[in-house]
Design a protein around this motif. Structure first.
Motif, PDB file in Angstrom:
ATOM      1  N   ILE A  59       0.827  -1.198   0.000  1.00  0.00           N
ATOM      2  CA  ILE A  59       0.000   0.000   0.000  1.00  0.00           C
ATOM      3  C   ILE A  59       0.868   1.258   0.000  1.00  0.00           C
ATOM      4  O   ILE A  59       1.900   1.308   0.667  1.00  0.00           O
ATOM      5  N   GLY A  60       0.470   2.253  -0.771  1.00  0.00           N
ATOM      6  CA  GLY A  60       1.169   3.530  -0.795  1.00  0.00           C
ATOM      7  C   GLY A  60       0.552   4.513   0.178  1.00  0.00           C
ATOM      8  O   GLY A  60      -0.491   4.248   0.783  1.00  0.00           O
ATOM      9  N   ILE A  61       1.170   5.676   0.328  1.00  0.00           N
ATOM     10  CA  ILE A  61       0.643   6.681   1.265  1.00  0.00           C
ATOM     11  C   ILE A  61      -0.664   7.294   0.768  1.00  0.00           C
ATOM     12  O   ILE A  61      -1.359   7.947   1.535  1.00  0.00           O
ATOM     13  N   ASP A  62      -1.022   7.031  -0.510  1.00  0.00           N
ATOM     14  CA  ASP A  62      -2.306   7.492  -1.039  1.00  0.00           C
ATOM     15  C   ASP A  62      -3.407   6.443  -0.861  1.00  0.00           C
ATOM     16  O   ASP A  62      -4.533   6.627  -1.303  1.00  0.00           O
ATOM     17  N   GLY A  63      -3.074   5.307  -0.220  1.00  0.00           N
ATOM     18  CA  GLY A  63      -4.039   4.254   0.031  1.00  0.00           C
ATOM     19  C   GLY A  63      -4.216   3.270  -1.112  1.00  0.00           C
ATOM     20  O   GLY A  63      -4.995   2.332  -1.001  1.00  0.00           O
ATOM     21  N   LEU A  64      -3.483   3.439  -2.206  1.00  0.00           N
ATOM     22  CA  LEU A  64      -3.569   2.544  -3.361  1.00  0.00           C
ATOM     23  C   LEU A  64      -2.392   1.575  -3.372  1.00  0.00           C
ATOM     24  O   LEU A  64      -1.300   1.908  -2.900  1.00  0.00           O
ATOM     25  N   VAL A  65      -2.612   0.397  -3.941  1.00  0.00           N
ATOM     26  CA  VAL A  65      -1.556  -0.605  -4.020  1.00  0.00           C
ATOM     27  C   VAL A  65      -0.503  -0.162  -5.033  1.00  0.00           C
ATOM     28  O   VAL A  65      -0.832   0.276  -6.140  1.00  0.00           O
ATOM     29  N   LYS A  66       0.747  -0.273  -4.637  1.00  0.00           N
ATOM     30  CA  LYS A  66       1.893   0.096  -5.473  1.00  0.00           C
ATOM     31  C   LYS A  66       2.781  -1.121  -5.684  1.00  0.00           C
ATOM     32  O   LYS A  66       2.739  -2.086  -4.922  1.00  0.00           O
ATOM     33  N   LEU A  67       3.614  -1.047  -6.705  1.00  0.00           N
ATOM     34  CA  LEU A  67       4.639  -2.048  -6.938  1.00  0.00           C
ATOM     35  C   LEU A  67       5.945  -1.494  -6.398  1.00  0.00           C
ATOM     36  O   LEU A  67       6.348  -0.387  -6.757  1.00  0.00           O
ATOM     37  N   LEU A  68       6.585  -2.222  -5.481  1.00  0.00           N
ATOM     38  CA  LEU A  68       7.883  -1.816  -4.963  1.00  0.00           C
ATOM     39  C   LEU A  68       8.951  -2.637  -5.677  1.00  0.00           C
ATOM     40  O   LEU A  68       8.829  -3.862  -5.781  1.00  0.00           O
ATOM     41  N   VAL A  69       9.983  -1.969  -6.158  1.00  0.00           N
ATOM     42  CA  VAL A  69      11.061  -2.616  -6.895  1.00  0.00           C
ATOM     43  C   VAL A  69      12.375  -2.306  -6.196  1.00  0.00           C
ATOM     44  O   VAL A  69      12.722  -1.142  -5.995  1.00  0.00           O
ATOM     45  N   HIS A 106       6.003  -9.247   5.090  1.00  0.00           N
ATOM     46  CA  HIS A 106       5.880 -10.142   6.238  1.00  0.00           C
ATOM     47  C   HIS A 106       5.238  -9.375   7.382  1.00  0.00           C
ATOM     48  O   HIS A 106       5.719  -8.305   7.762  1.00  0.00           O
ATOM     49  N   GLN A 107       4.159  -9.914   7.930  1.00  0.00           N
ATOM     50  CA  GLN A 107       3.449  -9.335   9.066  1.00  0.00           C
ATOM     51  C   GLN A 107       3.166  -7.840   8.870  1.00  0.00           C
ATOM     52  O   GLN A 107       3.426  -7.019   9.738  1.00  0.00           O
ATOM     53  N   GLY A 108       2.664  -7.478   7.690  1.00  0.00           N
ATOM     54  CA  GLY A 108       2.208  -6.119   7.440  1.00  0.00           C
ATOM     55  C   GLY A 108       3.270  -5.110   7.067  1.00  0.00           C
ATOM     56  O   GLY A 108       2.975  -3.914   6.979  1.00  0.00           O
ATOM     57  N   ALA A 109       4.496  -5.547   6.857  1.00  0.00           N
ATOM     58  CA  ALA A 109       5.570  -4.636   6.477  1.00  0.00           C
ATOM     59  C   ALA A 109       6.418  -5.284   5.379  1.00  0.00           C
ATOM     60  O   ALA A 109       6.371  -6.493   5.183  1.00  0.00           O
ATOM     61  N   VAL A 110       7.193  -4.462   4.689  1.00  0.00           N
ATOM     62  CA  VAL A 110       8.118  -4.975   3.684  1.00  0.00           C
ATOM     63  C   VAL A 110       9.490  -5.094   4.339  1.00  0.00           C
ATOM     64  O   VAL A 110      10.003  -4.127   4.907  1.00  0.00           O
ATOM     65  N   TRP A 111      10.064  -6.289   4.275  1.00  0.00           N
ATOM     66  CA  TRP A 111      11.388  -6.554   4.832  1.00  0.00           C
ATOM     67  C   TRP A 111      12.395  -6.490   3.690  1.00  0.00           C
ATOM     68  O   TRP A 111      12.256  -7.195   2.698  1.00  0.00           O
ATOM     69  N   ILE A 112      13.396  -5.633   3.853  1.00  0.00           N
ATOM     70  CA  ILE A 112      14.327  -5.311   2.781  1.00  0.00           C
ATOM     71  C   ILE A 112      15.752  -5.635   3.224  1.00  0.00           C
ATOM     72  O   ILE A 112      16.291  -4.976   4.125  1.00  0.00           O
ATOM     73  N   PRO A 113      16.394  -6.625   2.606  1.00  0.00           N
ATOM     74  CA  PRO A 113      17.780  -6.939   2.954  1.00  0.00           C
ATOM     75  C   PRO A 113      18.740  -5.799   2.588  1.00  0.00           C
ATOM     76  O   PRO A 113      18.599  -5.170   1.542  1.00  0.00           O
ATOM     77  N   VAL A 114      19.696  -5.569   3.478  1.00  0.00           N
ATOM     78  CA  VAL A 114      20.771  -4.615   3.224  1.00  0.00           C
ATOM     79  C   VAL A 114      21.988  -5.425   2.834  1.00  0.00           C
ATOM     80  O   VAL A 114      22.370  -6.365   3.546  1.00  0.00           O
ATOM     81  N   GLY A 115      22.599  -5.098   1.706  1.00  0.00           N
ATOM     82  CA  GLY A 115      23.740  -5.856   1.204  1.00  0.00           C
ATOM     83  C   GLY A 115      24.885  -5.934   2.199  1.00  0.00           C
ATOM     84  O   GLY A 115      25.137  -5.001   2.972  1.00  0.00           O
ATOM     85  N   ALA A 116      25.570  -7.083   2.195  1.00  0.00           N
ATOM     86  CA  ALA A 116      26.715  -7.301   3.079  1.00  0.00           C
ATOM     87  C   ALA A 116      27.765  -8.085   2.314  1.00  0.00           C
ATOM     88  O   ALA A 116      27.443  -8.883   1.434  1.00  0.00           O
ATOM     89  N   ASN A 117      29.011  -7.858   2.659  1.00  0.00           N
ATOM     90  CA  ASN A 117      30.099  -8.634   2.073  1.00  0.00           C
ATOM     91  C   ASN A 117      30.164  -9.997   2.746  1.00  0.00           C
ATOM     92  O   ASN A 117      29.556 -10.208   3.797  1.00  0.00           O
ATOM     93  N   SER A 118      30.918 -10.928   2.178  1.00  0.00           N
ATOM     94  CA  SER A 118      30.925 -12.304   2.676  1.00  0.00           C
ATOM     95  C   SER A 118      31.426 -12.435   4.109  1.00  0.00           C
ATOM     96  O   SER A 118      31.080 -13.386   4.785  1.00  0.00           O
ATOM     97  N   GLY A 119      32.190 -11.493   4.623  1.00  0.00           N
ATOM     98  CA  GLY A 119      32.716 -11.600   5.971  1.00  0.00           C
ATOM     99  C   GLY A 119      32.004 -10.746   7.004  1.00  0.00           C
ATOM    100  O   GLY A 119      32.514 -10.556   8.110  1.00  0.00           O
ATOM    101  N   GLU A 120      30.821 -10.224   6.678  1.00  0.00           N
ATOM    102  CA  GLU A 120      30.116  -9.369   7.631  1.00  0.00           C
ATOM    103  C   GLU A 120      28.652  -9.775   7.756  1.00  0.00           C
ATOM    104  O   GLU A 120      28.079 -10.349   6.828  1.00  0.00           O
ATOM    105  N   PRO A 121      28.016  -9.474   8.911  1.00  0.00           N
ATOM    106  CA  PRO A 121      26.597  -9.801   9.077  1.00  0.00           C
ATOM    107  C   PRO A 121      25.727  -8.818   8.298  1.00  0.00           C
ATOM    108  O   PRO A 121      26.033  -7.631   8.221  1.00  0.00           O
ATOM    109  N   ALA A 122      24.645  -9.326   7.719  1.00  0.00           N
ATOM    110  CA  ALA A 122      23.763  -8.509   6.891  1.00  0.00           C
ATOM    111  C   ALA A 122      22.730  -7.762   7.720  1.00  0.00           C
ATOM    112  O   ALA A 122      22.234  -8.276   8.714  1.00  0.00           O
ATOM    113  N   GLY A 123      22.399  -6.586   7.264  1.00  0.00           N
ATOM    114  CA  GLY A 123      21.372  -5.781   7.910  1.00  0.00           C
ATOM    115  C   GLY A 123      20.017  -5.970   7.249  1.00  0.00           C
ATOM    116  O   GLY A 123      19.892  -6.623   6.216  1.00  0.00           O
TER     117      GLY A 123
END
Length: 179
Positions: A59-69, A106-123
């Motif tokens: 859902i967007g702030i205008d109350g309409l469904v949006k596509l998130l990319v 998931h559970q009413g929100a969009v969960w967005i991975p933050v990129g991480a290098n191979s030797g660090e924990p991801a956000g």
């Protein structure tokens, strides 16, 4: 070689193909209302150097469904309602090739991975809309809960590296992680 060439989504009664055009350095959109018998180009709306990392409908702030990319630069909100589609960067992120990889609702929100290098924990970022306000939570949520693997010490070495896939299953958010 991993290649993030495109993903499919349903927005309302439309099938949407989100396709990376590597030579042009853009993400292009195609839509269909007849089960992909006819695909209509909706334009090249988003610049990208590495493809489509994730998509979600929300859902967007205008109350309409949006596509998130999701791209290496962050999350764009695509308004598919008008005749000419538009894209707006709503969650800018520090450039990383693994940002937004397979973000999910998931559970009413969009969960967005933050990129991480191979030797660090991801956000992780949790994005939601409350009325006409966008809420972007990073690492530690508003209630103090850990969102990503970078939130607290103690992540074992086998859990270092970027998120590769997210899947919402009931109350759980499952994640594939790897360096």
């Amino acid at each position: 070689t991993d290649f993030d060439g495109g993903l499919l989504a349903n927005v309302g009664n439309e099938l949407v193909a989100v396709v990376y055009r590597e030579a042009a350095g853009t993400i292009q959109f195609f839509s269909s209302t007849d089960s992909a018998v006819t695909m209509v180009s909706e334009g090249q709306l988003i610049p990208s150097n590495s493809g489509v990392k994730g998509i979600a409908t929300y859902i967007g702030i205008d109350g309409l469904v949006k596509l998130l990319v999701g791209t290496e630069q962050g999350v764009y909100e695509v308004d598919t309602a008008p005749a000419t589609w538009t894209a707006t960067l709503i969650v800018p992120m520090r450039y990383h090739i693994d940002n937004c990889r397979r973000m999910t609702v998931h559970q009413g929100a969009v969960w967005i991975p933050v990129g991480a290098n191979s030797g660090e924990p991801a956000g992780m970022i949790r994005y939601s809309v409350n009325g006409d306000t966008r809420l972007v939570e990073t690492s530690v949520g508003v209630n103090g809960e850990a969102l990503g693997l970078d939130a607290f010490d103690g992540v074992t070495s086998d859990k270092l590296g970027p998120f590769l896939w997210l899947k919402s299953v009931g109350q759980y958010l499952l994640a594939a992680v790897g360096g």
